[in-house]
Design a protein around this motif. Sequence first.
Motif, PDB file in Angstrom:
ATOM      1  N   ASP A  33       0.831  -1.205   0.000  1.00 19.99           N
ATOM      2  CA  ASP A  33       0.000   0.000   0.000  1.00 19.99           C
ATOM      3  C   ASP A  33       0.867   1.258   0.000  1.00 19.99           C
ATOM      4  O   ASP A  33       0.576   2.222  -0.718  1.00 19.99           O
ATOM      5  CB  ASP A  33      -0.929  -0.002   1.220  1.00 19.99           C
ATOM      6  CG  ASP A  33      -1.946  -1.130   1.162  1.00 19.99           C
ATOM      7  OD1 ASP A  33      -2.369  -1.491   0.057  1.00 19.99           O
ATOM      8  OD2 ASP A  33      -2.300  -1.666   2.235  1.00 19.99           O
ATOM      9  N   ILE A  34       1.934   1.247   0.795  1.00 21.00           N
ATOM     10  CA  ILE A  34       2.853   2.385   0.818  1.00 21.00           C
ATOM     11  C   ILE A  34       3.490   2.563  -0.552  1.00 21.00           C
ATOM     12  O   ILE A  34       3.621   3.692  -1.066  1.00 21.00           O
ATOM     13  CB  ILE A  34       3.942   2.179   1.888  1.00 21.00           C
ATOM     14  CG1 ILE A  34       3.318   2.100   3.290  1.00 21.00           C
ATOM     15  CG2 ILE A  34       4.973   3.306   1.824  1.00 21.00           C
ATOM     16  CD1 ILE A  34       2.665   3.374   3.746  1.00 21.00           C
ATOM     17  N   ALA A  35       3.895   1.453  -1.173  1.00 18.51           N
ATOM     18  CA  ALA A  35       4.546   1.516  -2.483  1.00 18.51           C
ATOM     19  C   ALA A  35       3.594   2.056  -3.548  1.00 18.51           C
ATOM     20  O   ALA A  35       3.983   2.883  -4.383  1.00 18.51           O
ATOM     21  CB  ALA A  35       5.055   0.134  -2.876  1.00 18.51           C
ATOM     22  N   VAL A  36       2.335   1.588  -3.527  1.00 21.18           N
ATOM     23  CA  VAL A  36       1.357   2.051  -4.512  1.00 21.18           C
ATOM     24  C   VAL A  36       1.135   3.553  -4.389  1.00 21.18           C
ATOM     25  O   VAL A  36       1.101   4.285  -5.393  1.00 21.18           O
ATOM     26  CB  VAL A  36       0.011   1.296  -4.345  1.00 21.18           C
ATOM     27  CG1 VAL A  36      -1.093   1.968  -5.153  1.00 21.18           C
ATOM     28  CG2 VAL A  36       0.163  -0.159  -4.783  1.00 21.18           C
ATOM     29  N   LEU A  37       1.015   4.058  -3.162  1.00 21.51           N
ATOM     30  CA  LEU A  37       0.814   5.493  -2.960  1.00 21.51           C
ATOM     31  C   LEU A  37       2.052   6.291  -3.365  1.00 21.51           C
ATOM     32  O   LEU A  37       1.938   7.359  -3.986  1.00 21.51           O
ATOM     33  CB  LEU A  37       0.472   5.776  -1.494  1.00 21.51           C
ATOM     34  CG  LEU A  37      -0.941   5.377  -1.061  1.00 21.51           C
ATOM     35  CD1 LEU A  37      -1.108   5.582   0.432  1.00 21.51           C
ATOM     36  CD2 LEU A  37      -1.997   6.173  -1.818  1.00 21.51           C
ATOM     37  N   ALA A  38       3.236   5.791  -3.035  1.00 21.83           N
ATOM     38  CA  ALA A  38       4.482   6.495  -3.377  1.00 21.83           C
ATOM     39  C   ALA A  38       4.669   6.580  -4.889  1.00 21.83           C
ATOM     40  O   ALA A  38       4.999   7.649  -5.433  1.00 21.83           O
ATOM     41  CB  ALA A  38       5.672   5.792  -2.729  1.00 21.83           C
ATOM     42  N   VAL A  39       4.437   5.460  -5.575  1.00 26.01           N
ATOM     43  CA  VAL A  39       4.577   5.448  -7.043  1.00 26.01           C
ATOM     44  C   VAL A  39       3.515   6.342  -7.677  1.00 26.01           C
ATOM     45  O   VAL A  39       3.804   7.102  -8.625  1.00 26.01           O
ATOM     46  CB  VAL A  39       4.479   4.007  -7.577  1.00 26.01           C
ATOM     47  CG1 VAL A  39       4.383   4.011  -9.101  1.00 26.01           C
ATOM     48  CG2 VAL A  39       5.681   3.184  -7.130  1.00 26.01           C
ATOM     49  N   SER A  40       2.284   6.291  -7.171  1.00 26.60           N
ATOM     50  CA  SER A  40       1.206   7.131  -7.712  1.00 26.60           C
ATOM     51  C   SER A  40       1.536   8.607  -7.529  1.00 26.60           C
ATOM     52  O   SER A  40       1.342   9.412  -8.457  1.00 26.60           O
ATOM     53  CB  SER A  40      -0.119   6.805  -7.021  1.00 26.60           C
ATOM     54  OG  SER A  40      -0.498   5.466  -7.249  1.00 26.60           O
ATOM     55  N   PHE A  41       2.044   8.954  -6.368  1.00 27.52           N
ATOM     56  CA  PHE A  41       2.396  10.348  -6.102  1.00 27.52           C
ATOM     57  C   PHE A  41       3.493  10.814  -7.051  1.00 27.52           C
ATOM     58  O   PHE A  41       3.430  11.924  -7.598  1.00 27.52           O
ATOM     59  CB  PHE A  41       2.842  10.512  -4.651  1.00 27.52           C
ATOM     60  CG  PHE A  41       3.144  11.936  -4.263  1.00 27.52           C
ATOM     61  CD1 PHE A  41       2.146  12.892  -4.231  1.00 27.52           C
ATOM     62  CD2 PHE A  41       4.441  12.321  -3.931  1.00 27.52           C
ATOM     63  CE1 PHE A  41       2.415  14.199  -3.881  1.00 27.52           C
ATOM     64  CE2 PHE A  41       4.726  13.627  -3.579  1.00 27.52           C
ATOM     65  CZ  PHE A  41       3.710  14.574  -3.557  1.00 27.52           C
ATOM     66  N   ALA A  42       4.506   9.971  -7.255  1.00 26.15           N
ATOM     67  CA  ALA A  42       5.599  10.319  -8.165  1.00 26.15           C
ATOM     68  C   ALA A  42       5.084  10.499  -9.595  1.00 26.15           C
ATOM     69  O   ALA A  42       5.458  11.453 -10.297  1.00 26.15           O
ATOM     70  CB  ALA A  42       6.675   9.242  -8.120  1.00 26.15           C
ATOM     71  N   LEU A  43       4.212   9.598 -10.036  1.00 19.98           N
ATOM     72  CA  LEU A  43       3.660   9.695 -11.389  1.00 19.98           C
ATOM     73  C   LEU A  43       2.779  10.932 -11.554  1.00 19.98           C
ATOM     74  O   LEU A  43       2.883  11.652 -12.557  1.00 19.98           O
ATOM     75  CB  LEU A  43       2.850   8.440 -11.711  1.00 19.98           C
ATOM     76  CG  LEU A  43       3.645   7.151 -11.919  1.00 19.98           C
ATOM     77  CD1 LEU A  43       2.691   5.970 -12.095  1.00 19.98           C
ATOM     78  CD2 LEU A  43       4.564   7.263 -13.132  1.00 19.98           C
ATOM     79  N   PHE A  44       1.924  11.179 -10.576  1.00 18.26           N
ATOM     80  CA  PHE A  44       0.998  12.313 -10.683  1.00 18.26           C
ATOM     81  C   PHE A  44       1.735  13.650 -10.613  1.00 18.26           C
ATOM     82  O   PHE A  44       1.436  14.569 -11.379  1.00 18.26           O
ATOM     83  CB  PHE A  44      -0.064  12.245  -9.589  1.00 18.26           C
ATOM     84  CG  PHE A  44      -0.969  11.040  -9.685  1.00 18.26           C
ATOM     85  CD1 PHE A  44      -1.144  10.374 -10.885  1.00 18.26           C
ATOM     86  CD2 PHE A  44      -1.643  10.561  -8.562  1.00 18.26           C
ATOM     87  CE1 PHE A  44      -1.974   9.252 -10.980  1.00 18.26           C
ATOM     88  CE2 PHE A  44      -2.468   9.455  -8.645  1.00 18.26           C
ATOM     89  CZ  PHE A  44      -2.633   8.796  -9.848  1.00 18.26           C
ATOM     90  N   THR A  45       2.687  13.768  -9.691  1.00 20.74           N
ATOM     91  CA  THR A  45       3.436  15.026  -9.585  1.00 20.74           C
ATOM     92  C   THR A  45       4.326  15.234 -10.804  1.00 20.74           C
ATOM     93  O   THR A  45       4.465  16.351 -11.301  1.00 20.74           O
ATOM     94  CB  THR A  45       4.293  15.066  -8.308  1.00 20.74           C
ATOM     95  OG1 THR A  45       5.108  13.885  -8.236  1.00 20.74           O
ATOM     96  CG2 THR A  45       3.435  15.171  -7.071  1.00 20.74           C
ATOM     97  N   GLY A  46       4.941  14.142 -11.273  1.00 22.33           N
ATOM     98  CA  GLY A  46       5.762  14.251 -12.472  1.00 22.33           C
ATOM     99  C   GLY A  46       4.929  14.661 -13.675  1.00 22.33           C
ATOM    100  O   GLY A  46       5.340  15.516 -14.468  1.00 22.33           O
ATOM    101  N   GLY A  47       3.728  14.059 -13.819  1.00 23.53           N
ATOM    102  CA  GLY A  47       2.840  14.422 -14.913  1.00 23.53           C
ATOM    103  C   GLY A  47       2.366  15.864 -14.800  1.00 23.53           C
ATOM    104  O   GLY A  47       2.313  16.595 -15.802  1.00 23.53           O
ATOM    105  N   ALA A  48       2.040  16.302 -13.580  1.00 22.99           N
ATOM    106  CA  ALA A  48       1.589  17.681 -13.376  1.00 22.99           C
ATOM    107  C   ALA A  48       2.706  18.668 -13.722  1.00 22.99           C
ATOM    108  O   ALA A  48       2.463  19.696 -14.366  1.00 22.99           O
ATOM    109  CB  ALA A  48       1.141  17.875 -11.925  1.00 22.99           C
ATOM    110  N   ALA A  49       3.941  18.362 -13.305  1.00 20.67           N
ATOM    111  CA  ALA A  49       5.068  19.245 -13.598  1.00 20.67           C
ATOM    112  C   ALA A  49       5.327  19.331 -15.100  1.00 20.67           C
ATOM    113  O   ALA A  49       5.554  20.423 -15.652  1.00 20.67           O
ATOM    114  CB  ALA A  49       6.316  18.745 -12.873  1.00 20.67           C
TER     115      ALA A  49
END
Length: 246
Positions: free
Chosen positions: A220-236
């Motif tokens: 669960d921690i890994a899924v949230l961490a990867v999702s956050f990285a993908l979403f922030t990277g996409g937003a940037a």
Amino acid sequence: MNGLIRLELARALRNRKFLFFSVAYPSVLFLLIAGSADGTAKVDGTGLTLPTYMMVSMASFGALTAVLMGNSERIAKERESGWVRQLRLTPLPGRGYVLAKTASAAVVSLPSIVIVFVVAAAVKDVRLDAWQWLALTGAIWAGSLVFAALGVALGYLASGDAVRPITMIIYFGLSILGGLWMPTTSFPTWLRDIAKWVPTHAYAALGQAIEQSRAPHAQDIAVLAVSFALFTGGAAWLYRKDTLKA
């Protein structure tokens, strides 16, 4: 930037429709789902009663509504109206606009979390230790940043007319597949296997782990961490692309 944050907060608090769906609606759903449920019956595989389980689900749903729906449509419409372009002519740094949007959505999401907790405790007699209430509030509030980043990305991805249907599809998909409206234990096996990799499922699982007085699962921690990285990277990336286009 502080002035822009105050402006965003004032605008969010004046939007009664947004406040209802992000603050009051999750509590209403909680009462509809768990209001007549047996307070002692356990949700399969969790050891939690349905009211306790749904309390975390609806608090997570409320935070998701505030940060995802609040950011995506507003950013897309302000890009289309030229407001974002005007802000670029001011001394405000580019990241300041995104931070102001995220901060205002996060402030609105906190009451939605707290109200669900109050309703669950008052109506369904949900009882937890003091540290669990505090930890739940902090975990759900902090975890909502994952979806705030997704909201920013969607706001820069689509136009004002297209962003609402796109966001609604993602919003309902995340809510249903993540088990925020019903326990995933009621899903068929193949759908449960998919749900384990949905970020909203991992998001709610953090709160459920706190209720069970255990550490969250590494997956669960890994899924949230990867999702956050993908979403922030996409937003940037989308933000820089939009800046170059302007």
